[in-house]
Design an enzyme around this catalytic site. Structure first.
Site, PDB file in Angstrom:
ATOM      1  N   GLY A 209     -23.468  23.475  31.055  1.00 20.74           N
ATOM      2  CA  GLY A 209     -23.817  23.901  29.704  1.00 20.74           C
ATOM      3  C   GLY A 209     -22.596  24.349  28.946  1.00 20.74           C
ATOM      4  N   PRO A 210     -22.687  24.383  27.620  1.00 21.05           N
ATOM      5  CA  PRO A 210     -21.545  24.820  26.813  1.00 21.05           C
ATOM      6  C   PRO A 210     -21.171  26.269  27.128  1.00 21.05           C
ATOM      7  CG  PRO A 210     -23.517  24.525  25.452  1.00 21.05           C
ATOM      8  CD  PRO A 210     -23.840  24.000  26.801  1.00 21.05           C
ATOM      9  N   PRO A 211     -19.988  26.696  26.729  1.00 18.50           N
ATOM     10  CA  PRO A 211     -19.557  28.062  27.026  1.00 18.50           C
ATOM     11  C   PRO A 211     -20.506  29.093  26.421  1.00 18.50           C
ATOM     12  CG  PRO A 211     -17.761  26.780  26.069  1.00 18.50           C
ATOM     13  CD  PRO A 211     -18.978  25.941  25.988  1.00 18.50           C
ATOM     14  N   GLY A 212     -20.715  30.166  27.145  1.00 19.25           N
ATOM     15  CA  GLY A 212     -21.458  31.291  26.598  1.00 19.25           C
ATOM     16  C   GLY A 212     -22.971  31.175  26.614  1.00 19.25           C
ATOM     17  N   GLY A 214     -24.784  31.416  29.318  1.00 20.68           N
ATOM     18  CA  GLY A 214     -25.330  32.294  30.350  1.00 20.68           C
ATOM     19  C   GLY A 214     -25.282  31.726  31.756  1.00 20.68           C
ATOM     20  N   LYS A 215     -24.348  30.837  32.031  1.00 27.52           N
ATOM     21  CA  LYS A 215     -24.238  30.265  33.375  1.00 27.52           C
ATOM     22  C   LYS A 215     -23.816  31.327  34.383  1.00 27.52           C
ATOM     23  CE  LYS A 215     -21.251  27.218  31.948  1.00 27.52           C
ATOM     24  NZ  LYS A 215     -21.280  27.528  30.514  1.00 27.52           N
ATOM     25  N   HIS A 431     -14.218  25.966  -6.509  1.00 29.08           N
ATOM     26  CA  HIS A 431     -14.206  25.212  -5.253  1.00 29.08           C
ATOM     27  C   HIS A 431     -15.512  25.443  -4.477  1.00 29.08           C
ATOM     28  CE1 HIS A 431     -12.058  23.614  -1.596  1.00 29.08           C
ATOM     29  NE2 HIS A 431     -13.059  24.283  -1.026  1.00 29.08           N
ATOM     30  N   GLU A 432     -15.849  26.710  -4.264  1.00 30.30           N
ATOM     31  CA  GLU A 432     -17.049  27.022  -3.484  1.00 30.30           C
ATOM     32  C   GLU A 432     -18.311  26.603  -4.234  1.00 30.30           C
ATOM     33  OE1 GLU A 432     -16.760  27.694  -0.463  1.00 30.30           O
ATOM     34  OE2 GLU A 432     -14.631  28.156  -0.509  1.00 30.30           O
ATOM     35  N   ASP A 507     -10.985  21.481   4.397  1.00 31.14           N
ATOM     36  CA  ASP A 507     -12.127  20.597   4.147  1.00 31.14           C
ATOM     37  C   ASP A 507     -11.733  19.145   4.404  1.00 31.14           C
ATOM     38  OD1 ASP A 507     -13.586  22.738   3.313  1.00 31.14           O
ATOM     39  OD2 ASP A 507     -13.096  22.473   1.195  1.00 31.14           O
TER      40      ASP A 507
HETATM   41  P1  ADP Z   1     -21.053  31.155  30.469  1.00 33.06           P
HETATM   42  O1  ADP Z   1     -22.175  30.181  30.353  1.00 33.06           O
HETATM   43  O2  ADP Z   1     -19.881  30.703  29.667  1.00 33.06           O
HETATM   44  O3  ADP Z   1     -20.724  31.518  31.864  1.00 33.06           O
HETATM   45  P2  ADP Z   1     -21.811  33.882  30.348  1.00 33.06           P
HETATM   46  O4  ADP Z   1     -22.869  33.843  31.363  1.00 33.06           O
HETATM   47  O5  ADP Z   1     -20.514  34.431  30.779  1.00 33.06           O
HETATM   48  O6  ADP Z   1     -21.581  32.453  29.725  1.00 33.06           O
HETATM   49  O7  ADP Z   1     -22.350  34.671  29.086  1.00 33.06           O
HETATM   50  C1  ADP Z   1     -21.576  35.630  28.429  1.00 33.06           C
HETATM   51  C2  ADP Z   1     -22.444  36.738  27.881  1.00 33.06           C
HETATM   52  O8  ADP Z   1     -23.293  36.260  26.858  1.00 33.06           O
HETATM   53  C3  ADP Z   1     -23.369  37.315  28.907  1.00 33.06           C
HETATM   54  O9  ADP Z   1     -22.747  38.357  29.600  1.00 33.06           O
HETATM   55  C4  ADP Z   1     -24.535  37.816  28.091  1.00 33.06           C
HETATM   56  O10 ADP Z   1     -24.278  39.100  27.559  1.00 33.06           O
HETATM   57  C5  ADP Z   1     -24.579  36.848  26.940  1.00 33.06           C
HETATM   58  N1  ADP Z   1     -25.552  35.780  27.192  1.00 33.06           N
HETATM   59  C6  ADP Z   1     -25.267  34.472  27.321  1.00 33.06           C
HETATM   60  N2  ADP Z   1     -26.372  33.747  27.511  1.00 33.06           N
HETATM   61  C7  ADP Z   1     -27.398  34.599  27.505  1.00 33.06           C
HETATM   62  C8  ADP Z   1     -28.811  34.439  27.658  1.00 33.06           C
HETATM   63  N3  ADP Z   1     -29.378  33.241  27.848  1.00 33.06           N
HETATM   64  N4  ADP Z   1     -29.591  35.541  27.603  1.00 33.06           N
HETATM   65  C9  ADP Z   1     -29.044  36.747  27.400  1.00 33.06           C
HETATM   66  N5  ADP Z   1     -27.718  36.965  27.258  1.00 33.06           N
HETATM   67  C10 ADP Z   1     -26.892  35.908  27.294  1.00 33.06           C
HETATM   68 ZN    ZN Z   2     -13.906  24.230   0.828  1.00 28.65          ZN
END
Ligand code: ADP
Ligand code: ZN
Ligand code: MG
Length: 609
Positions: A209-212, A214-215, A431-432, A507
């Protein structure tokens, strides 16, 4: 770490100083306060009958005269005192008149100091190396030291800190992934159930999955809920300066895991080791390859009843070696996607827990406004809102702070100090307004949510637009509208001032990139369903990915033409819309200069008139 080594070296040096000081202090030379005399003068004294007593210890002669004054002398070793004295002309009678005691040869200080002075440096060196070696291990493992994996053991072994405990309830928006993972955990808890049916327990589960999204968080929840030992290691930790360390760490990690069955091994950011194996570039690759091969070998070496499951996470599955994805290795893939509206609302709810929320706060609206946000972005958003509230000395987080945080997360903090001159402000406003008006006029464009000429992050101003409905795929019409909206800022400046500014640079960059993607990636140009330049390879020196040209020079020229055509068409659209609504454009710009920010409702109000 370096400091600690230095401290130890200084300590050892100091103890050296102290020891040598002791040596000098107790040195026999310094110790002897008694007068040392030659044998001949001693003999002379004996003949004069002034010596009362003599003690002999080895070769050392301690003579005490009638006044009790002690003198020291030395005789030749192996020759008795009698003979020695006789040789100096002392008569038998004179010798007999003295009280002579022969003593056991006393081990003088020198007696043990000498061997000690030989052994001591050896001891000190040994100590020194021991300290260094202990430091090199960095507190981890023990035994083989840094060759062992710096894996952290959670679960049965050591308790995770209470504050860090994550349960499945703390994760939202990824229900399918959660279910899949729960099933895997069940394999470990009740292996018998599956084995009697002849089912093979999956060896590897890959979280993609993409970064962040919750992996890592999900893995931590597994560690907490599986109730089995959980070894956690980050992919990059395998790779060290020294070639071979990675493979050796892998071996150590699996060996340790086998002792703790049933258990889970979690390798975070697997792509750091598992990159596609490419021939002949850089030494780092060989190290990767060795480590990877070791992992594969270990996984293949599992017996049928090995109760180890390997969990791995990556956000770049396409860069993984296909060998890793073969059955019997990471044969299960759990996809974690960016959360949808419902998921986002739940995630926001989780992160708002324990924070005082004002009655005005409407989580559902925040969720609606944040498509494309990952779980990490949402966590960040809530945190920013809390910080903002604290800054304003308010007691509870209100909707204003939540909405403001969306932009902060998207574009970076507002830069109110970045003052624009009147002229700059006006240009920025036109512009905006151009972007916003084009977006509002084109049916396939996104909905305008906010227009602002307050500098934020890198942008001098911004128009925030979001799709009317959340979706996973985009059509060509939408792309064309997006292109036109991107160019509308530039066009508005050109139409109004007959002059261009640097404000549109970003842009134009985005537009050119998008147009090229339409041609080379999405098959939306005259070439039909063909993609160009798919072969990716590492550039020779750096880590950058380079797209190799897999088409002829002639095609390259045609691609360029097609890209230019898309841009030209988009500009024409923008020009058409903006010339048609020139008066409206000027009105929006005027309001913007006055208020600096226009919200969605107000904007709709203006264009309705
Ligand atoms: P990655 O997928 O890049 O490993 P992380 O698991 O490190 O992402 O997520 C970083 C932080 O974002 C977590 O510590 C949490 O606070 C928040 N987070 C990410 N996904 C979720 C989710 N599905 N539910 C709740 N919190 C989340
Ligand atoms: Zn612009
Ligand atoms: Mg992670």
């Amino acid at each position: 770490m370096k400091n600690k080594v230095l401290k130890n070296i200084i300590l050892i040096f100091l103890s050296f100083l102290v020891i040598s000081a002791v040596f000098t202090l107790f040195n026999p030379q310094t110790l002897q306060k008694n007068k040392e005399v030659s044998l001949s003068s001693l003999s002379q004294e004996i003949t004069q009958s002034s010596i009362k007593e003599i003690r002999v210890a080895g070769d050392k002669i301690t003579a005490t005269d009638n006044q009790g004054q002690k003198t020291i002398s030395r005789k030749e070793s192996g020759v008795s005192l009698n003979e020695t004295l006789k040789g100096y002309g002392v008569s038998e009678d004179q010798i007999k008149a003295i009280n002579i005691t022969i003593e056991e040869e006393k081990q003088g200080l020198m007696g043990w100091l000498l061997p000690l002075s030989l052994i001591l440096p050896v001891i000190i060196f040994a100590l020194f190396f021991w300290v260094i070696a202990r430091q090199a291990k960095g507190g981890g493992g023990g035994g083989l030291g840094f060759l062992k994996a710096p894996a952290k053991l959670f679960g049965d072994g050591k308790e995770e800190k209470k504050t860090e405990k994550v349960s499945f309830d703390d994760i939202a928006g990824v229900e399918e992934a959660k279910d899949e993972i729960k099933e895997v955990v069940d394999f470990l808890k009740n292996p018998k159930k599956y084995q009697t049916l002849g089912a093979r327990i999956p060896r590897g589960v890959l979280l993609v999955g993409p970064p962040g999204v919750g992996k890592t968080l999900l893995a931590r929840a597994v560690a907490n809920e599986a109730k089995v030992p959980f070894f956690s290691i980050v992919g990059s930790e395998f790779i060290e300066l020294f070639v071979g360390v990675g493979a050796s760490r892998t071996r150590a990690l699996f060996l340790e895991a086998k002792k703790h069955q049933p258990c889970i091994i979690f390798i975070d950011e697997l792509d750091a080791i598992g990159k596609m194996r490419m021939p002949g570039v850089g030494g780092g690759h060989e190290e990767r390859e060795q480590t990877l091969n070791q992992i594969l070998a270990e996984m293949d070496g599992f017996e049928r009843d090995t109760n180890i499951i390997i969990l791995a996470a990556t956000n770049k599955p396409e860069s993984l070696d296909p060998a890793l994805l073969r059955p019997g290795r990471f044969d299960r893939r759990v996809v974690l996607d960016l959360p949808d509206v419902k998921g986002r609302e739940e995630i926001l709810q989780i992160h708002c827990k324990g924070k005082p929320l004002d009655t005005s706060a409407k989580i559902s609206e925040v969720a609606e406004r944040t498509p494309g946000f990952s779980g990490a972005d949402l966590a960040n958003l809530v945190n920013e809102a809390a910080i903002l509230t604290a800054k304003k000395n308010k007691a509870a987080i209100s909707q204003t702070e939540l909405l403001e945080s969306i932009e902060k997360v998207l574009l970076g903090p507002e830069r109110k100090s970045h003052l624009l001159s009147e002229k700059e402000k006006e240009i920025s406003a036109f512009h905006e307004a151009g972007h916003a008006l084009a977006a509002a006029s084109l049916p396939h464009a996104e909905e305008v949510r906010k227009i602002s000429i307050v500098a934020r992050g890198m942008a001098a101003g911004y128009t925030l637009s979001l799709p009317k409905k959340e979706k996973r795929i985009k059509t060509k019409s939408e792309f064309l509208a997006e292109l036109a909206v991107l160019l509308a800022g530039y066009t508005a400046e050109r139409l109004t001032y007959k002059e261009l500014s640097t404000g549109a640079a970003n842009d134009l960059e985005k537009a050119s990139e998008l147009a090229r993607d339409l041609v080379t990636k999405y098959g939306m140009a005259k070439f039909g369903p063909i993609v160009f330049g798919t072969r990716e390879s590492m550039s020779f020196l750096g880590w950058e990915q380079e797209t190799e040209k897999n088409y002829s020079e002639k095609t390259a020229a045609e691609i360029d033409e097609e890209v230019a055509k898309f841009i030209k068409e988009a500009e024409n659209t923008a020009v058409r819309v903006l010339t048609q609504k020139k008066a409206l454009l000027a009105r929006i710009a005027k309001v913007l200069v006055e208020k600096e920010t226009i919200e969605k409702e107000e904007f709709e109000e203006i264009i309705k008139k």
